[in-house]
Write an enzyme that holds these catalytic residues in place. Structure first.
Site, PDB file in Angstrom:
ATOM      1  N   GLY A  11     -46.556 -78.884 -67.351  1.00  0.00           N
ATOM      2  CA  GLY A  11     -45.599 -78.539 -68.366  1.00  0.00           C
ATOM      3  C   GLY A  11     -44.316 -79.215 -68.131  1.00  0.00           C
ATOM      4  N   ALA A  12     -44.360 -80.322 -67.599  1.00  0.00           N
ATOM      5  CA  ALA A  12     -43.296 -81.221 -67.202  1.00  0.00           C
ATOM      6  C   ALA A  12     -42.473 -81.837 -68.161  1.00  0.00           C
ATOM      7  CB  ALA A  12     -43.639 -82.173 -65.877  1.00  0.00           C
ATOM      8  N   ARG A  14     -40.479 -80.981 -70.697  1.00  0.00           N
ATOM      9  CA  ARG A  14     -39.447 -80.213 -71.290  1.00  0.00           C
ATOM     10  C   ARG A  14     -38.923 -79.194 -70.213  1.00  0.00           C
ATOM     11  NH1 ARG A  14     -40.645 -78.141 -77.169  1.00  0.00           N
ATOM     12  NH2 ARG A  14     -42.368 -77.232 -76.068  1.00  0.00           N
ATOM     13  N   VAL A  65     -53.914 -77.345 -69.997  1.00  0.00           N
ATOM     14  CA  VAL A  65     -54.563 -76.848 -68.810  1.00  0.00           C
ATOM     15  C   VAL A  65     -55.242 -75.700 -68.847  1.00  0.00           C
ATOM     16  CG1 VAL A  65     -52.358 -77.536 -67.332  1.00  0.00           C
ATOM     17  CG2 VAL A  65     -52.388 -75.213 -68.509  1.00  0.00           C
ATOM     18  N   SER A 143     -42.130 -65.071 -63.956  1.00  0.00           N
ATOM     19  CA  SER A 143     -41.151 -64.635 -64.793  1.00  0.00           C
ATOM     20  C   SER A 143     -40.720 -63.348 -64.382  1.00  0.00           C
ATOM     21  CB  SER A 143     -41.574 -64.536 -66.346  1.00  0.00           C
ATOM     22  OG  SER A 143     -40.462 -63.794 -67.197  1.00  0.00           O
ATOM     23  N   TYR A 156     -47.546 -61.676 -72.475  1.00  0.00           N
ATOM     24  CA  TYR A 156     -46.792 -62.695 -71.763  1.00  0.00           C
ATOM     25  C   TYR A 156     -46.385 -62.063 -70.651  1.00  0.00           C
ATOM     26  CZ  TYR A 156     -42.812 -65.653 -70.273  1.00  0.00           C
ATOM     27  OH  TYR A 156     -42.043 -66.339 -69.381  1.00  0.00           O
ATOM     28  N   ALA A 158     -47.988 -59.611 -69.112  1.00  0.00           N
ATOM     29  CA  ALA A 158     -49.373 -59.309 -68.333  1.00  0.00           C
ATOM     30  C   ALA A 158     -49.554 -60.577 -67.646  1.00  0.00           C
ATOM     31  CB  ALA A 158     -50.520 -58.843 -69.281  1.00  0.00           C
ATOM     32  N   LYS A 160     -47.893 -63.303 -66.752  1.00  0.00           N
ATOM     33  CA  LYS A 160     -47.012 -63.369 -65.646  1.00  0.00           C
ATOM     34  C   LYS A 160     -47.120 -62.639 -64.351  1.00  0.00           C
ATOM     35  CE  LYS A 160     -44.898 -67.152 -67.283  1.00  0.00           C
ATOM     36  NZ  LYS A 160     -44.941 -68.594 -66.855  1.00  0.00           N
ATOM     37  N   ILE A 189     -33.232 -68.010 -68.783  1.00  0.00           N
ATOM     38  CA  ILE A 189     -32.943 -69.383 -68.675  1.00  0.00           C
ATOM     39  C   ILE A 189     -32.608 -70.364 -69.861  1.00  0.00           C
ATOM     40  CG2 ILE A 189     -33.597 -71.481 -67.325  1.00  0.00           C
ATOM     41  CD1 ILE A 189     -33.324 -69.373 -65.531  1.00  0.00           C
TER      42      ILE A 189
END
Length: 248
Positions: A11-12, A14, A65, A143, A156, A158, A160, A189
């Site tokens: 996931g590089a 952005r 992935v 996260s 989300y 769960a 993380k 962020i």
């Protein structure tokens, strides 16, 4: 000639992943920049990093992935261009806000597929290359919501949380092979993913943060750099919050 270390960053193209890939490159690493859909931005990143340098130290590799066959292709691209793998950063992720009772099976499976299945497939591929050399680093980007949970982001949170659990268990398993596994948990962020939040919500989160600011992708990248460096050689199974004190 000095050996350059090599990293794979998922996931590089952005946001946080882009900042991580950029920071590693500028600290002398070769970087395999994975992307799924953002091909133009991934290519622009590699071109900006490499400049006129030959051979190129930053390459791009397309892969979803959550698909093990595509992950095999990602790591084949690594092998075709570089001699070793020293660091894997499991950063690829997606977000979705939705009431739990409205979640579909597809919503749930997609979230788990990218965050958990992706980290599983990539970590297995990485370890096949690290264990024989008795060295390597894995850094998972989770996260703060994986630590405390977020309303309307149950799937989300769960996923993380699962990534945090995977970090701790895998660290115990591969520690005897000289490999460390650590986790970075970003707070709020300033990324494209979070830009969809209403301004008033972002203002509330900023006010609730003890440092009275939102984080930047570069803040997270610095944490990943720390875990990849010599100063973190005796740290494994750790969870580092990059959240301005919002979660303590």
């Amino acid at each position: 000639m000095e050996h350059r270390k090599t990293a794979v960053v998922t996931g590089a193209s952005r946001g946080i992943g882009r900042a991580i890939a950029t920071a590693l490159f500028h600290h002398g690493w070769n970087v395999v920049c994975n992307y799924h859909k953002s091909g133009d931005t991934a290519r622009a990143l590699a071109e900006a990093l490499n400049g006129e340098d030959v051979p190129q130290r930053a390459i791009i590799a397309k892969a979803d992935v959550s698909d093990p066959l595509q992950v095999e292709g990602l790591f084949q691209a690594l092998d075709d261009n570089f001699s070793t793998l020293d660091l894997l950063v499991n950063n690829a992720g997606i977000a979705q806000q939705k009431l739990f009772t409205d979640l579909t099976e597809t919503d749930w499976r997609t979230m788990m597929g990218v965050h958990l299945d992706g980290a599983f497939y990539c970590s297995q591929q990485a370890l096949r290359r690290m264990i024989p050399r008795h060295t390597g680093r894995i850094v998972n980007v989770a996260s703060m919501w994986g630590q405390v949970g977020a309303s309307c982001e149950v799937h989300y949170s769960a996923a993380k949380a699962g990534l945090i659990g995977m970090t701790k268990a895998l660290a115990k398993e591969v520690g005897p092979s000289g490999i460390t596994v650590n986790c970075v948990c970003p707070g709020v962020i300033q990324t494209e993913m979070n830009s969809a939040l209403p301004p008033e919500i972002l203002d509330e989160l900023r006010e609730e943060t003890p440092l009275c600011a939102l984080g930047t992708p570069e803040n997270v990248a610095e944490a990943v750099l720390f875990f990849s460096g010599d100063g973190a050689s005796f740290l494994t199974g750790q969870v580092l919050g990059v959240n301005g004190g919002l979660i303590i």
